[in-house]
Design a protein around this motif. Structure first.
Motif, short mmCIF file in Angstrom:
data_model
loop_
_atom_site.label_atom_id
_atom_site.label_comp_id
_atom_site.label_asym_id
_atom_site.label_seq_id
_atom_site.Cartn_x
_atom_site.Cartn_y
_atom_site.Cartn_z
N LEU A 167 0.84 -1.20 0.00
CA LEU A 167 0.00 0.00 0.00
C LEU A 167 0.87 1.25 0.00
CD1 LEU A 167 -3.01 0.90 0.23
CD2 LEU A 167 -2.66 1.08 2.68
N THR A 168 1.90 1.25 0.86
CA THR A 168 2.77 2.42 0.95
C THR A 168 3.49 2.66 -0.38
OG1 THR A 168 3.13 1.79 3.23
CG2 THR A 168 4.54 3.51 2.37
N ARG A 169 3.96 1.57 -0.98
CA ARG A 169 4.64 1.71 -2.26
C ARG A 169 3.72 2.36 -3.28
NH1 ARG A 169 4.07 -3.00 -4.76
NH2 ARG A 169 5.44 -4.11 -3.34
N ASN A 170 2.47 1.89 -3.33
CA ASN A 170 1.53 2.45 -4.29
C ASN A 170 1.21 3.91 -4.00
OD1 ASN A 170 1.33 0.16 -5.87
ND2 ASN A 170 -0.18 -0.76 -4.52
N VAL A 171 1.21 4.26 -2.72
CA VAL A 171 0.96 5.67 -2.37
C VAL A 171 2.13 6.54 -2.83
CG1 VAL A 171 0.72 7.28 -0.45
CG2 VAL A 171 -0.60 5.18 -0.47
N ILE A 172 3.34 6.02 -2.71
CA ILE A 172 4.50 6.81 -3.17
C ILE A 172 4.43 7.00 -4.68
CG2 ILE A 172 7.03 6.94 -3.27
CD1 ILE A 172 7.14 5.28 -0.71
N VAL A 173 4.04 5.94 -5.40
CA VAL A 173 3.88 6.08 -6.85
C VAL A 173 2.80 7.11 -7.16
CG1 VAL A 173 3.17 4.88 -8.96
CG2 VAL A 173 4.70 3.76 -7.35
N PHE A 174 1.71 7.05 -6.39
CA PHE A 174 0.63 8.03 -6.54
C PHE A 174 1.17 9.45 -6.34
CE2 PHE A 174 -2.56 10.57 -4.19
CZ PHE A 174 -3.56 10.66 -5.14
N GLY A 175 2.06 9.59 -5.37
CA GLY A 175 2.69 10.89 -5.12
C GLY A 175 3.42 11.40 -6.35
N HIS A 176 4.10 10.48 -7.05
CA HIS A 176 4.78 10.86 -8.29
C HIS A 176 3.77 11.33 -9.33
CE1 HIS A 176 8.10 8.63 -6.50
NE2 HIS A 176 8.90 9.15 -7.42
N ASN A 177 2.64 10.61 -9.39
CA ASN A 177 1.63 10.94 -10.40
C ASN A 177 0.95 12.27 -10.15
OD1 ASN A 177 2.24 8.55 -11.64
ND2 ASN A 177 0.53 7.43 -10.76
N LEU A 178 1.04 12.74 -8.90
CA LEU A 178 0.42 14.04 -8.60
C LEU A 178 1.05 15.15 -9.43
CD1 LEU A 178 -0.19 14.03 -4.75
CD2 LEU A 178 -1.88 13.91 -6.58
N LEU A 179 2.23 14.86 -9.98
CA LEU A 179 2.88 15.83 -10.86
C LEU A 179 1.97 16.18 -12.04
CD1 LEU A 179 5.76 17.04 -10.71
CD2 LEU A 179 6.39 15.48 -12.54
N ILE A 180 1.20 15.19 -12.48
CA ILE A 180 0.24 15.44 -13.58
C ILE A 180 -0.77 16.49 -13.15
CG2 ILE A 180 -1.58 14.39 -14.98
CD1 ILE A 180 -0.08 11.75 -14.79
N VAL A 181 -1.27 16.35 -11.91
CA VAL A 181 -2.25 17.31 -11.40
C VAL A 181 -1.64 18.71 -11.37
CG1 VAL A 181 -3.75 17.87 -9.46
CG2 VAL A 181 -3.30 15.48 -10.02
N LEU A 182 -0.40 18.77 -10.92
CA LEU A 182 0.30 20.05 -10.87
C LEU A 182 0.41 20.65 -12.27
CD1 LEU A 182 1.75 21.72 -8.60
CD2 LEU A 182 3.88 20.83 -9.55
N GLY A 183 0.77 19.81 -13.23
CA GLY A 183 0.89 20.25 -14.61
C GLY A 183 -0.43 20.81 -15.12
N ILE A 184 -1.51 20.12 -14.79
CA ILE A 184 -2.85 20.57 -15.20
C ILE A 184 -3.16 21.94 -14.60
CG2 ILE A 184 -5.32 20.09 -14.83
CD1 ILE A 184 -4.27 18.28 -16.92
N TYR A 185 -2.85 22.09 -13.30
CA TYR A 185 -3.08 23.38 -12.63
C TYR A 185 -2.34 24.49 -13.37
CZ TYR A 185 -5.16 21.26 -8.43
OH TYR A 185 -5.96 20.61 -7.56
N LEU A 186 -1.08 24.22 -13.68
CA LEU A 186 -0.26 25.25 -14.31
C LEU A 186 -0.76 25.56 -15.71
CD1 LEU A 186 3.32 24.20 -13.14
CD2 LEU A 186 1.94 26.13 -12.33
N TYR A 187 -1.04 24.52 -16.47
CA TYR A 187 -1.41 24.71 -17.87
C TYR A 187 -2.74 25.43 -18.00
CZ TYR A 187 -2.08 23.78 -22.80
OH TYR A 187 -2.28 23.93 -24.15
N PHE A 188 -3.72 24.99 -17.21
CA PHE A 188 -5.06 25.58 -17.34
C PHE A 188 -5.30 26.73 -16.37
CE2 PHE A 188 -5.65 21.35 -19.18
CZ PHE A 188 -6.25 21.69 -20.39
#
Lengths: 267, 274
Positions: free
Chosen positions: A121-142
Protein backbone atom coordinates in the motif's frame (compact mmCIF):
# COMPACT_ATOMS: atom_id res chain seq x y z
CA UNK A 1 9.45 -9.96 22.29
CA UNK A 2 7.08 -12.51 23.66
CA UNK A 3 4.60 -14.52 21.75
CA UNK A 4 1.99 -16.66 23.24
CA UNK A 5 -0.26 -18.88 21.27
CA UNK A 6 -3.36 -20.57 22.52
CA UNK A 7 -4.58 -22.41 19.45
CA UNK A 8 -7.38 -20.44 17.82
CA UNK A 9 -7.69 -17.18 19.69
CA UNK A 10 -4.12 -16.08 19.21
CA UNK A 11 -2.15 -13.06 18.17
CA UNK A 12 -4.77 -11.79 15.73
CA UNK A 13 -6.15 -9.08 17.99
CA UNK A 14 -2.74 -7.47 18.14
CA UNK A 15 -1.73 -8.04 14.54
CA UNK A 16 -3.15 -4.77 13.30
CA UNK A 17 -1.55 -2.72 16.04
CA UNK A 18 1.72 -4.63 15.73
CA UNK A 19 1.76 -4.06 11.98
CA UNK A 20 1.23 -0.34 12.32
CA UNK A 21 3.90 -0.17 15.02
CA UNK A 22 6.38 -1.88 12.71
CA UNK A 23 6.35 1.22 10.50
CA UNK A 24 10.16 1.07 10.48
CA UNK A 25 9.98 -2.14 8.51
CA UNK A 26 7.23 -1.57 5.96
CA UNK A 27 8.19 1.99 5.32
CA UNK A 28 11.79 0.97 4.69
CA UNK A 29 10.72 -1.85 2.39
CA UNK A 30 8.28 0.37 0.46
CA UNK A 31 10.89 3.07 0.05
CA UNK A 32 13.33 0.40 -1.00
CA UNK A 33 10.90 -0.79 -3.72
CA UNK A 34 10.80 2.75 -5.08
CA UNK A 35 14.57 3.11 -4.85
CA UNK A 36 14.91 -0.03 -6.96
CA UNK A 37 12.72 1.54 -9.62
CA UNK A 38 15.06 4.53 -9.69
CA UNK A 39 18.09 2.27 -9.88
CA UNK A 40 16.70 0.46 -12.88
CA UNK A 41 16.00 3.69 -14.75
CA UNK A 42 16.87 7.28 -14.04
CA UNK A 43 13.33 8.54 -13.82
CA UNK A 44 12.05 5.54 -11.87
CA UNK A 45 8.32 5.61 -11.11
CA UNK A 46 7.99 8.69 -13.28
CA UNK A 47 7.73 6.26 -16.18
CA UNK A 48 4.27 5.45 -14.92
CA UNK A 49 3.57 9.17 -14.58
CA UNK A 50 4.78 9.78 -18.10
CA UNK A 51 2.68 7.06 -19.71
CA UNK A 52 -0.31 8.16 -17.64
CA UNK A 53 0.21 11.77 -18.74
CA UNK A 54 0.34 10.78 -22.41
CA UNK A 55 -2.77 8.68 -21.97
CA UNK A 56 -4.55 11.62 -20.31
CA UNK A 57 -3.67 14.07 -23.04
CA UNK A 58 -4.59 11.77 -25.92
CA UNK A 59 -7.81 10.58 -24.30
CA UNK A 60 -8.68 14.12 -23.20
CA UNK A 61 -8.25 15.59 -26.66
CA UNK A 62 -10.06 12.76 -28.45
CA UNK A 63 -13.00 12.59 -26.07
CA UNK A 64 -13.48 16.33 -25.88
CA UNK A 65 -13.90 16.26 -29.66
CA UNK A 66 -16.17 13.24 -29.45
CA UNK A 67 -18.41 14.53 -26.68
CA UNK A 68 -18.17 18.14 -27.91
CA UNK A 69 -16.84 19.30 -24.55
CA UNK A 70 -14.18 21.94 -23.97
CA UNK A 71 -10.75 20.35 -23.46
CA UNK A 72 -10.20 22.73 -20.56
CA UNK A 73 -13.19 21.14 -18.83
CA UNK A 74 -12.59 17.49 -19.67
CA UNK A 75 -8.81 17.23 -19.37
CA UNK A 76 -8.48 18.29 -15.70
CA UNK A 77 -11.45 16.09 -14.78
CA UNK A 78 -10.02 13.15 -16.67
CA UNK A 79 -6.42 13.53 -15.49
CA UNK A 80 -7.17 13.78 -11.80
CA UNK A 81 -9.70 10.97 -12.08
CA UNK A 82 -7.15 8.77 -13.79
CA UNK A 83 -4.45 9.49 -11.20
CA UNK A 84 -6.81 8.43 -8.41
CA UNK A 85 -7.97 5.44 -10.44
CA UNK A 86 -4.33 4.45 -10.84
CA UNK A 87 -3.93 4.22 -7.07
CA UNK A 88 -7.13 2.23 -6.59
CA UNK A 89 -6.55 -0.12 -9.50
CA UNK A 90 -2.88 -0.83 -8.79
CA UNK A 91 -3.73 -1.70 -5.23
CA UNK A 92 -6.74 -3.86 -5.90
CA UNK A 93 -5.05 -5.76 -8.72
CA UNK A 94 -1.92 -6.38 -6.70
CA UNK A 95 -3.64 -7.77 -3.62
CA UNK A 96 -4.68 -11.27 -4.80
CA UNK A 97 -1.07 -12.17 -5.60
CA UNK A 98 0.40 -10.40 -2.60
CA UNK A 99 1.17 -13.39 -0.41
CA UNK A 100 2.16 -15.63 -3.29
CA UNK A 101 4.73 -13.05 -4.33
CA UNK A 102 6.01 -12.79 -0.78
CA UNK A 103 5.99 -16.54 -0.14
CA UNK A 104 9.68 -16.60 0.75
CA UNK A 105 9.00 -14.34 3.72
CA UNK A 106 5.86 -16.08 4.85
CA UNK A 107 7.32 -19.58 4.70
CA UNK A 108 10.62 -18.88 6.36
CA UNK A 109 9.95 -16.42 9.12
CA UNK A 110 7.30 -15.27 11.47
CA UNK A 111 5.95 -12.24 9.71
CA UNK A 112 2.76 -10.36 10.26
CA UNK A 113 0.80 -10.59 6.98
CA UNK A 114 -0.47 -7.06 7.48
CA UNK A 115 3.10 -5.75 7.29
CA UNK A 116 3.35 -7.15 3.77
CA UNK A 117 0.06 -5.47 2.93
CA UNK A 118 1.17 -2.13 4.32
CA UNK A 119 4.39 -2.35 2.34
CA UNK A 120 2.47 -2.73 -0.93
CA UNK A 121 0.00 0.00 0.00
CA UNK A 122 2.77 2.42 0.95
CA UNK A 123 4.64 1.71 -2.26
CA UNK A 124 1.53 2.45 -4.29
CA UNK A 125 0.96 5.67 -2.37
CA UNK A 126 4.50 6.81 -3.17
CA UNK A 127 3.88 6.08 -6.85
CA UNK A 128 0.63 8.03 -6.54
CA UNK A 129 2.69 10.89 -5.12
CA UNK A 130 4.78 10.86 -8.29
CA UNK A 131 1.63 10.94 -10.40
CA UNK A 132 0.42 14.04 -8.60
CA UNK A 133 2.88 15.83 -10.86
CA UNK A 134 0.24 15.44 -13.58
CA UNK A 135 -2.25 17.31 -11.40
CA UNK A 136 0.30 20.05 -10.87
CA UNK A 137 0.89 20.25 -14.61
CA UNK A 138 -2.85 20.57 -15.20
CA UNK A 139 -3.08 23.38 -12.63
CA UNK A 140 -0.26 25.25 -14.31
CA UNK A 141 -1.41 24.71 -17.87
CA UNK A 142 -5.06 25.58 -17.34
CA UNK A 143 -4.44 28.13 -14.61
CA UNK A 144 -6.76 26.33 -12.17
CA UNK A 145 -6.45 26.70 -8.42
CA UNK A 146 -8.84 24.80 -6.16
CA UNK A 147 -8.47 27.15 -3.18
CA UNK A 148 -9.30 26.07 0.36
CA UNK A 149 -11.79 23.47 -0.83
CA UNK A 150 -8.79 21.57 -2.15
CA UNK A 151 -7.86 20.65 1.40
CA UNK A 152 -10.97 18.49 1.55
CA UNK A 153 -9.10 16.11 -0.73
CA UNK A 154 -6.96 15.07 2.24
CA UNK A 155 -9.63 13.50 4.44
CA UNK A 156 -11.15 12.03 1.30
CA UNK A 157 -7.82 10.55 0.33
CA UNK A 158 -7.36 8.97 3.77
CA UNK A 159 -10.83 7.50 3.64
CA UNK A 160 -10.05 5.97 0.24
CA UNK A 161 -6.74 4.69 1.58
CA UNK A 162 -8.43 3.04 4.55
CA UNK A 163 -10.89 1.42 2.19
CA UNK A 164 -8.05 0.10 0.05
CA UNK A 165 -6.17 -1.28 3.04
CA UNK A 166 -9.22 -3.02 4.41
CA UNK A 167 -10.42 -4.51 1.13
CA UNK A 168 -6.87 -5.74 0.61
CA UNK A 169 -7.15 -8.11 3.57
CA UNK A 170 -9.83 -10.46 2.21
CA UNK A 171 -8.53 -10.07 -1.36
CA UNK A 172 -4.99 -11.08 -0.43
CA UNK A 173 -6.03 -13.97 1.79
CA UNK A 174 -8.57 -15.43 -0.63
CA UNK A 175 -6.12 -14.80 -3.47
CA UNK A 176 -3.56 -16.99 -1.73
CA UNK A 177 -6.05 -19.85 -1.55
CA UNK A 178 -7.68 -19.43 -4.96
CA UNK A 179 -5.11 -18.49 -7.56
CA UNK A 180 -7.59 -17.40 -10.20
CA UNK A 181 -8.80 -14.52 -8.05
CA UNK A 182 -6.04 -12.36 -9.57
CA UNK A 183 -7.42 -12.88 -13.09
CA UNK A 184 -10.99 -12.42 -11.90
CA UNK A 185 -10.09 -9.14 -10.20
CA UNK A 186 -8.18 -8.01 -13.27
CA UNK A 187 -11.17 -8.58 -15.57
CA UNK A 188 -13.59 -6.92 -13.18
CA UNK A 189 -11.31 -3.88 -12.90
CA UNK A 190 -11.20 -3.58 -16.68
CA UNK A 191 -14.96 -3.43 -16.88
CA UNK A 192 -15.27 -1.13 -13.88
CA UNK A 193 -12.86 1.33 -15.51
CA UNK A 194 -15.38 1.94 -18.27
CA UNK A 195 -18.37 2.34 -15.99
CA UNK A 196 -16.50 4.73 -13.68
CA UNK A 197 -16.89 8.41 -14.53
CA UNK A 198 -13.28 9.09 -15.44
CA UNK A 199 -13.27 9.99 -19.11
CA UNK A 200 -16.97 10.86 -19.25
CA UNK A 201 -19.11 13.06 -17.05
CA UNK A 202 -21.76 11.46 -14.86
CA UNK A 203 -24.28 13.97 -16.20
CA UNK A 204 -24.03 12.39 -19.67
CA UNK A 205 -25.62 9.26 -18.25
CA UNK A 206 -28.70 10.76 -16.60
CA UNK A 207 -29.24 10.38 -12.87
CA UNK A 208 -31.10 7.12 -12.71
CA UNK A 209 -28.39 4.84 -13.95
CA UNK A 210 -27.68 2.10 -11.40
CA UNK A 211 -24.42 1.37 -13.17
CA UNK A 212 -22.88 4.47 -11.66
CA UNK A 213 -24.79 4.29 -8.42
CA UNK A 214 -23.57 0.78 -7.56
CA UNK A 215 -19.89 1.37 -8.22
CA UNK A 216 -18.06 2.37 -5.03
CA UNK A 217 -14.93 3.38 -6.93
CA UNK A 218 -16.89 6.23 -8.54
CA UNK A 219 -17.45 7.67 -5.06
CA UNK A 220 -13.83 7.13 -4.05
CA UNK A 221 -12.68 9.09 -7.06
CA UNK A 222 -15.19 11.85 -6.42
CA UNK A 223 -13.88 12.25 -2.87
CA UNK A 224 -10.43 13.17 -4.11
CA UNK A 225 -11.14 14.64 -7.53
CA UNK A 226 -13.88 17.13 -6.71
CA UNK A 227 -11.89 19.02 -4.04
CA UNK A 228 -8.85 19.09 -6.32
CA UNK A 229 -11.06 20.73 -8.95
CA UNK A 230 -12.34 23.23 -6.43
CA UNK A 231 -15.72 21.70 -5.56
CA UNK A 232 -16.68 19.93 -2.35
CA UNK A 233 -17.40 16.24 -2.98
CA UNK A 234 -20.98 15.01 -2.99
CA UNK A 235 -22.30 14.11 0.44
CA UNK A 236 -23.26 10.68 -0.83
CA UNK A 237 -19.60 10.01 -1.67
CA UNK A 238 -18.66 10.38 1.99
CA UNK A 239 -21.60 8.22 2.96
CA UNK A 240 -20.79 5.44 0.53
CA UNK A 241 -17.09 5.46 1.38
CA UNK A 242 -17.83 5.17 5.10
CA UNK A 243 -20.40 2.46 4.42
CA UNK A 244 -18.06 0.39 2.24
CA UNK A 245 -15.39 0.80 4.88
CA UNK A 246 -17.73 -0.53 7.53
CA UNK A 247 -18.87 -3.48 5.42
CA UNK A 248 -15.42 -4.43 4.14
CA UNK A 249 -14.03 -4.10 7.68
CA UNK A 250 -16.52 -6.69 8.89
CA UNK A 251 -15.58 -9.00 6.03
CA UNK A 252 -11.88 -8.35 6.60
CA UNK A 253 -12.11 -9.12 10.32
CA UNK A 254 -14.02 -12.30 9.65
CA UNK A 255 -11.69 -13.54 6.91
CA UNK A 256 -8.57 -12.57 8.84
CA UNK A 257 -9.68 -14.23 12.04
CA UNK A 258 -10.69 -17.45 10.44
CA UNK A 259 -8.05 -17.80 7.73
CA UNK A 260 -4.91 -15.75 8.36
CA UNK A 261 -3.07 -18.65 9.98
CA UNK A 262 -3.62 -20.78 6.89
CA UNK A 263 -1.89 -18.42 4.47
CA UNK A 264 1.41 -20.14 5.07
CA UNK A 265 -0.03 -23.47 3.94
CA UNK A 266 -1.46 -21.98 0.78
CA UNK A 267 1.44 -20.04 -0.71
CA UNK B 1 13.42 -15.30 31.84
CA UNK B 2 13.11 -17.07 28.54
CA UNK B 3 11.11 -20.21 28.28
CA UNK B 4 9.19 -22.38 25.89
CA UNK B 5 6.12 -24.21 27.02
CA UNK B 6 4.39 -26.48 24.56
CA UNK B 7 1.35 -28.42 25.63
CA UNK B 8 -0.76 -30.79 23.57
CA UNK B 9 0.17 -29.16 20.28
CA UNK B 10 -1.34 -30.64 17.15
CA UNK B 11 -0.70 -29.35 13.67
CA UNK B 12 -2.80 -30.28 10.67
CA UNK B 13 -1.33 -29.38 7.36
CA UNK B 14 -3.73 -28.96 4.42
CA UNK B 15 -2.29 -30.05 1.09
CA UNK B 16 -3.90 -27.67 -1.35
CA UNK B 17 -3.45 -29.18 -4.79
CA UNK B 18 -3.90 -27.72 -8.23
CA UNK B 19 -7.41 -29.09 -8.56
CA UNK B 20 -8.79 -26.99 -5.72
CA UNK B 21 -7.11 -23.74 -6.63
CA UNK B 22 -9.87 -22.22 -8.72
CA UNK B 23 -12.47 -19.94 -7.22
CA UNK B 24 -14.38 -19.99 -10.50
CA UNK B 25 -14.71 -23.76 -10.42
CA UNK B 26 -15.74 -23.62 -6.79
CA UNK B 27 -18.53 -21.18 -7.56
CA UNK B 28 -19.59 -23.05 -10.69
CA UNK B 29 -19.51 -26.25 -8.67
CA UNK B 30 -21.88 -24.77 -6.12
CA UNK B 31 -24.17 -23.47 -8.86
CA UNK B 32 -24.34 -26.76 -10.71
CA UNK B 33 -24.94 -28.80 -7.61
CA UNK B 34 -21.40 -30.04 -7.30
CA UNK B 35 -21.16 -31.58 -10.75
CA UNK B 36 -17.77 -30.01 -11.39
CA UNK B 37 -16.50 -30.57 -7.89
CA UNK B 38 -13.87 -33.13 -8.80
CA UNK B 39 -10.56 -32.40 -7.17
CA UNK B 40 -11.82 -29.81 -4.74
CA UNK B 41 -11.17 -31.91 -1.66
CA UNK B 42 -8.09 -30.97 0.28
CA UNK B 43 -6.30 -33.79 2.11
CA UNK B 44 -5.06 -32.96 5.59
CA UNK B 45 -1.80 -34.30 6.89
CA UNK B 46 -1.50 -34.40 10.64
CA UNK B 47 2.08 -33.24 10.86
CA UNK B 48 2.36 -32.99 14.64
CA UNK B 49 0.38 -34.87 17.23
CA UNK B 50 0.21 -34.19 20.93
CA UNK B 51 3.58 -32.53 21.40
CA UNK B 52 4.45 -31.59 24.98
CA UNK B 53 7.63 -30.18 26.43
CA UNK B 54 9.01 -27.39 28.53
CA UNK B 55 12.33 -25.62 28.09
CA UNK B 56 13.96 -23.06 30.31
CA UNK B 57 17.20 -21.11 30.21
CA UNK B 58 20.23 -23.29 29.69
CA UNK B 59 18.32 -25.97 27.82
CA UNK B 60 19.76 -27.07 24.50
CA UNK B 61 17.28 -29.35 22.84
CA UNK B 62 18.20 -31.57 19.93
CA UNK B 63 15.46 -32.87 17.65
CA UNK B 64 16.18 -36.22 16.05
CA UNK B 65 14.16 -38.34 13.69
CA UNK B 66 13.88 -39.38 10.07
CA UNK B 67 13.06 -37.10 7.18
CA UNK B 68 9.41 -36.16 7.46
CA UNK B 69 9.22 -37.02 11.15
CA UNK B 70 8.15 -33.46 11.95
CA UNK B 71 11.41 -31.86 13.11
CA UNK B 72 11.30 -28.88 10.78
CA UNK B 73 7.56 -28.54 11.25
CA UNK B 74 8.03 -28.37 15.00
CA UNK B 75 10.69 -25.71 14.56
CA UNK B 76 8.35 -23.72 12.36
CA UNK B 77 5.65 -23.95 15.00
CA UNK B 78 8.11 -22.70 17.63
CA UNK B 79 9.17 -19.89 15.30
CA UNK B 80 5.55 -18.82 14.97
CA UNK B 81 5.43 -19.54 11.24
CA UNK B 82 2.78 -22.23 11.73
CA UNK B 83 0.04 -21.83 14.28
CA UNK B 84 -0.89 -24.99 16.13
CA UNK B 85 -4.26 -26.40 15.13
CA UNK B 86 -4.91 -27.48 18.68
CA UNK B 87 -3.11 -27.02 21.96
CA UNK B 88 -1.21 -24.11 23.33
CA UNK B 89 2.27 -22.73 23.23
CA UNK B 90 4.03 -20.03 25.22
CA UNK B 91 7.28 -18.61 24.02
CA UNK B 92 8.99 -15.96 26.11
CA UNK B 93 11.98 -14.13 24.70
CA UNK B 94 13.23 -12.98 21.33
CA UNK B 95 13.21 -15.84 18.89
CA UNK B 96 15.74 -15.98 16.09
CA UNK B 97 15.34 -18.79 13.62
CA UNK B 98 17.93 -19.82 11.08
CA UNK B 99 15.67 -22.23 9.24
CA UNK B 100 16.72 -21.13 5.81
CA UNK B 101 19.03 -18.18 6.06
CA UNK B 102 19.46 -17.44 2.38
CA UNK B 103 15.75 -17.06 1.69
CA UNK B 104 13.98 -13.77 2.05
CA UNK B 105 16.85 -11.79 0.62
CA UNK B 106 15.94 -8.94 -1.66
CA UNK B 107 17.98 -9.62 -4.81
CA UNK B 108 17.91 -6.04 -6.03
CA UNK B 109 18.97 -4.58 -2.70
CA UNK B 110 22.63 -4.07 -1.85
CA UNK B 111 24.42 -6.08 0.79
CA UNK B 112 24.07 -3.28 3.32
CA UNK B 113 20.38 -2.89 2.62
CA UNK B 114 19.83 -6.59 3.03
CA UNK B 115 21.49 -6.48 6.43
CA UNK B 116 19.08 -3.74 7.47
CA UNK B 117 16.05 -5.50 6.03
CA UNK B 118 16.96 -8.76 7.73
CA UNK B 119 17.50 -6.98 11.02
CA UNK B 120 14.14 -5.23 10.78
CA UNK B 121 12.44 -8.50 9.90
CA UNK B 122 13.92 -10.08 12.99
CA UNK B 123 12.36 -7.33 15.04
CA UNK B 124 15.39 -5.11 15.63
CA UNK B 125 15.15 -1.33 15.75
CA UNK B 126 17.02 0.77 13.22
CA UNK B 127 19.40 2.10 15.87
CA UNK B 128 20.29 -1.42 17.01
CA UNK B 129 21.03 -2.42 13.43
CA UNK B 130 23.15 0.66 12.79
CA UNK B 131 25.26 -0.24 15.80
CA UNK B 132 25.94 -3.72 14.45
CA UNK B 133 26.25 -2.82 10.80
CA UNK B 134 30.00 -2.26 10.77
CA UNK B 135 30.70 -5.46 12.66
CA UNK B 136 28.61 -7.49 10.27
CA UNK B 137 30.18 -5.83 7.24
CA UNK B 138 33.69 -6.47 8.52
CA UNK B 139 32.97 -10.09 9.25
CA UNK B 140 31.69 -10.82 5.73
CA UNK B 141 34.98 -9.59 4.22
CA UNK B 142 32.92 -8.59 1.21
CA UNK B 143 34.26 -5.05 1.14
CA UNK B 144 32.92 -2.98 -1.72
CA UNK B 145 30.61 -5.74 -2.82
CA UNK B 146 28.32 -4.72 0.01
CA UNK B 147 27.36 -1.67 -2.02
CA UNK B 148 26.29 -3.84 -4.96
CA UNK B 149 23.01 -5.70 -5.37
CA UNK B 150 22.94 -9.19 -3.87
CA UNK B 151 21.69 -10.49 -7.24
CA UNK B 152 25.26 -10.40 -8.58
CA UNK B 153 26.76 -12.23 -5.58
CA UNK B 154 28.02 -15.75 -5.92
CA UNK B 155 26.11 -18.21 -3.78
CA UNK B 156 29.05 -18.37 -1.38
CA UNK B 157 29.04 -14.60 -0.95
CA UNK B 158 25.29 -14.56 -0.37
CA UNK B 159 25.60 -17.26 2.27
CA UNK B 160 28.37 -15.33 4.00
CA UNK B 161 26.21 -12.25 4.14
CA UNK B 162 23.20 -14.14 5.47
CA UNK B 163 25.35 -15.98 7.98
CA UNK B 164 27.04 -12.84 9.25
CA UNK B 165 23.71 -11.04 9.61
CA UNK B 166 21.86 -13.75 11.42
CA UNK B 167 24.70 -14.57 13.80
CA UNK B 168 24.92 -10.92 14.79
CA UNK B 169 21.46 -11.06 16.32
CA UNK B 170 20.96 -11.26 20.03
CA UNK B 171 18.55 -14.07 20.51
CA UNK B 172 17.05 -15.47 23.66
CA UNK B 173 15.80 -18.48 21.81
CA UNK B 174 17.63 -19.87 18.82
CA UNK B 175 15.96 -22.27 16.42
CA UNK B 176 18.20 -24.05 13.95
CA UNK B 177 17.39 -26.54 11.22
CA UNK B 178 20.74 -28.21 10.75
CA UNK B 179 23.77 -26.22 11.77
CA UNK B 180 24.30 -23.26 9.52
CA UNK B 181 27.63 -22.77 7.85
CA UNK B 182 29.26 -20.93 5.03
CA UNK B 183 30.65 -23.78 2.96
CA UNK B 184 33.76 -21.76 2.35
CA UNK B 185 36.99 -23.48 3.33
CA UNK B 186 39.08 -20.40 4.11
CA UNK B 187 36.24 -18.97 6.07
CA UNK B 188 35.26 -22.02 8.08
CA UNK B 189 37.31 -21.47 11.23
CA UNK B 190 36.20 -17.90 11.57
CA UNK B 191 32.60 -18.89 10.94
CA UNK B 192 32.70 -21.70 13.46
CA UNK B 193 34.02 -19.39 16.13
CA UNK B 194 31.31 -16.87 15.43
CA UNK B 195 28.64 -19.54 15.37
CA UNK B 196 29.76 -20.86 18.74
CA UNK B 197 29.61 -17.39 20.23
CA UNK B 198 26.16 -16.95 18.76
CA UNK B 199 25.00 -20.26 20.19
CA UNK B 200 26.49 -19.53 23.59
CA UNK B 201 24.77 -16.15 23.74
CA UNK B 202 21.37 -17.75 23.23
CA UNK B 203 19.60 -18.83 26.35
CA UNK B 204 17.63 -21.64 24.79
CA UNK B 205 18.44 -23.60 21.66
CA UNK B 206 16.35 -25.99 19.65
CA UNK B 207 18.36 -27.73 16.96
CA UNK B 208 17.12 -30.26 14.44
CA UNK B 209 19.84 -32.36 12.89
CA UNK B 210 20.52 -35.65 11.22
CA UNK B 211 24.07 -35.70 12.52
CA UNK B 212 24.33 -37.44 15.89
CA UNK B 213 27.74 -35.93 16.51
CA UNK B 214 26.42 -32.38 16.28
CA UNK B 215 23.51 -33.14 18.60
CA UNK B 216 25.94 -34.73 21.05
CA UNK B 217 28.23 -31.73 20.85
CA UNK B 218 25.70 -28.93 21.17
CA UNK B 219 22.72 -30.30 23.07
CA UNK B 220 21.97 -31.41 26.59
CA UNK B 221 18.47 -32.74 25.93
CA UNK B 222 16.89 -34.52 23.03
CA UNK B 223 13.53 -35.43 21.55
CA UNK B 224 12.91 -38.25 19.13
CA UNK B 225 10.09 -37.60 16.69
CA UNK B 226 8.39 -40.19 14.57
CA UNK B 227 5.39 -39.49 12.37
CA UNK B 228 4.80 -36.22 14.15
CA UNK B 229 4.77 -37.70 17.63
CA UNK B 230 7.28 -37.66 20.43
CA UNK B 231 8.58 -41.19 20.76
CA UNK B 232 11.30 -40.54 23.30
CA UNK B 233 12.53 -37.60 25.34
CA UNK B 234 15.41 -37.27 27.75
CA UNK B 235 19.16 -37.11 27.78
CA UNK B 236 21.00 -36.97 24.47
CA UNK B 237 22.65 -40.38 24.81
CA UNK B 238 19.43 -42.07 25.80
CA UNK B 239 17.41 -40.64 22.94
CA UNK B 240 20.06 -41.20 20.29
CA UNK B 241 20.37 -44.75 21.55
CA UNK B 242 16.65 -45.35 21.12
CA UNK B 243 16.74 -43.67 17.72
CA UNK B 244 19.52 -45.94 16.47
CA UNK B 245 17.79 -48.96 17.89
CA UNK B 246 14.54 -48.10 16.16
CA UNK B 247 16.31 -47.31 12.91
CA UNK B 248 17.86 -50.74 12.91
CA UNK B 249 14.56 -52.28 13.82
CA UNK B 250 12.88 -50.45 10.97
CA UNK B 251 15.57 -51.69 8.61
CA UNK B 252 14.91 -55.19 9.77
CA UNK B 253 11.19 -54.78 9.24
CA UNK B 254 11.79 -53.33 5.84
CA UNK B 255 13.71 -56.45 5.02
CA UNK B 256 10.76 -58.59 6.09
CA UNK B 257 7.99 -56.56 4.47
CA UNK B 258 8.80 -53.55 2.40
CA UNK B 259 5.26 -52.19 2.64
CA UNK B 260 5.33 -51.36 6.34
CA UNK B 261 6.49 -47.80 5.80
CA UNK B 262 3.82 -47.13 3.24
CA UNK B 263 1.13 -48.31 5.61
CA UNK B 264 2.40 -45.89 8.19
CA UNK B 265 2.41 -42.89 5.92
CA UNK B 266 -1.07 -43.79 4.79
CA UNK B 267 -2.39 -43.57 8.31
CA UNK B 268 -1.16 -40.04 8.61
CA UNK B 269 -3.38 -38.68 5.88
CA UNK B 270 -6.77 -38.18 7.41
CA UNK B 271 -9.98 -38.37 5.44
CA UNK B 272 -10.32 -35.59 2.89
CA UNK B 273 -11.78 -32.34 4.10
CA UNK B 274 -12.33 -29.01 2.48
Amino acid sequence: MTHQVTSHQDRKQNDLLAAVMAYDLWFFLARHDIKIKYRRSKIGPFWITLSMAIFCVVLGVVFSQLFKIETSELLPFLSIGLVVWGLVASNVSEMPNLFVDNASYIKEMRINPLIILLRALTRNVIVFGHNLLIVLGIYLYFGIWPGWVGLLALPGFFLVLLNLAVIGIPLSIIGARFRDLAQITQSILQVVFFITPIFWFPRLFGDTSWVIAANPIAYFIDLVRSPLLGNPPELISWGVAVLTLAITSLIAVWVYRSKSTRIVFWV
Amino acid sequence: MSSIEVSHVYLDYPLVGIGSRSLKNRILGAATGGLISAGTTVPIVSALRDINFFLEEGDRLGLVGHNGAGKSTLLKVLAGIYQPTLGSMRVKGRVVSTLNISLGMEPEATGFENIIIRGLLLGMKRSEIQRKLDGIAAFTELGEYLDLPVRIYSSGMATRLAFATVTAMDSDILLMDEVIGTGDAAFTDKAEKRLNEFINRSKIIVLASHADTIIRKLCNKALLLEHGQIVAAGSVEEVIGIYQQRTELARGNEFLSSSSIQVNTHERIASPQI
